[in-house]
Design an enzyme around this catalytic site. Sequence first.
Site, PDB file in Angstrom:
ATOM      1  CE1 TYR A  30      14.255  31.007  29.303  1.00 41.65           C
ATOM      2  CE2 TYR A  30      15.010  28.389  30.089  1.00 41.65           C
ATOM      3  CZ  TYR A  30      14.955  29.406  29.791  1.00 41.65           C
ATOM      4  OH  TYR A  30      16.005  29.063  28.264  1.00 41.65           O
ATOM      5  CG  HIS A  88      18.115  29.324  22.035  1.00 40.93           C
ATOM      6  ND1 HIS A  88      18.495  28.235  21.456  1.00 40.93           N
ATOM      7  CD2 HIS A  88      17.914  28.132  23.710  1.00 40.93           C
ATOM      8  CE1 HIS A  88      18.967  27.021  22.207  1.00 40.93           C
ATOM      9  NE2 HIS A  88      18.762  27.565  23.110  1.00 40.93           N
TER      10      HIS A  88
END
Length: 257
Positions: A30, A88
């Site tokens: 990630y 996000h």
Amino acid sequence: MPRLGFGVYQNYTTTESVREALLVGYRLAYRNEAHVGAAWKGSDLPRGEVFLTTKCINKTHGYESTLKGVNASLERFGIEYIDLFLIHDPMSGCDRRLQTYKALQDAQRAGKIRSIGVSNYGVHHLEEIRAAGYTMPSVNQIEVCHLHPFCQQKAIVSYCSAHSIVVQAYCPILRGKMDHPVILELAERYHKEAAQILLRWSLQKGFVPLPKSATPERIRSNIQLYDFSLDDDAMTRLNALDKGKEGALSWNPVDHP
């Protein structure tokens, strides 16, 4: 998606760390796109065996900017598709959040991303996606120390479970602050490290934890979670540590309008 991932945010030895993580068995990586891409290309693993995830931050939200961001991420990774692309946080407001989500759906139709997810979304943020008629996200990543025994986000987790949304737990080991007596006692009982107790708790709750480390020994130990399980008493004691929102260790945008 693998049940255990490897986080690399603000890890300045990312290429070496991801290379070690892939070597010992991690298959989900990630962020830090260029370094993660370089680490994968330096391995012998076929593309289909590595699950690569990235995200767009709120200052880049919007339809056109998101499409450009997807293309830029593909270029930095050096790959043809991204397995999971996340929004996000919800800080850009409803209109831009939905524009961003629509852009990701269009990128998905174009074959540039496989799955769409969100990060730090509360129930009302997820509801606006449903109300807009969009397909619900595959993942809600609850990050920055906001999904652990002291802050269990029960309402969000329950909603995600009801709508088949996978919950990822970023920073699931309390940024190293694991000196609570219950955690230490369980670590001694199971002959495991405190981090392993927290990660095992996360797995048994059905989450996908993303521990981060730049230390090879820690990278290896954080994946050694499948030779034991926490019994009902241990899970009950850890579950009882929940302090709700007061247990969050830093910013918590899930209540943002």
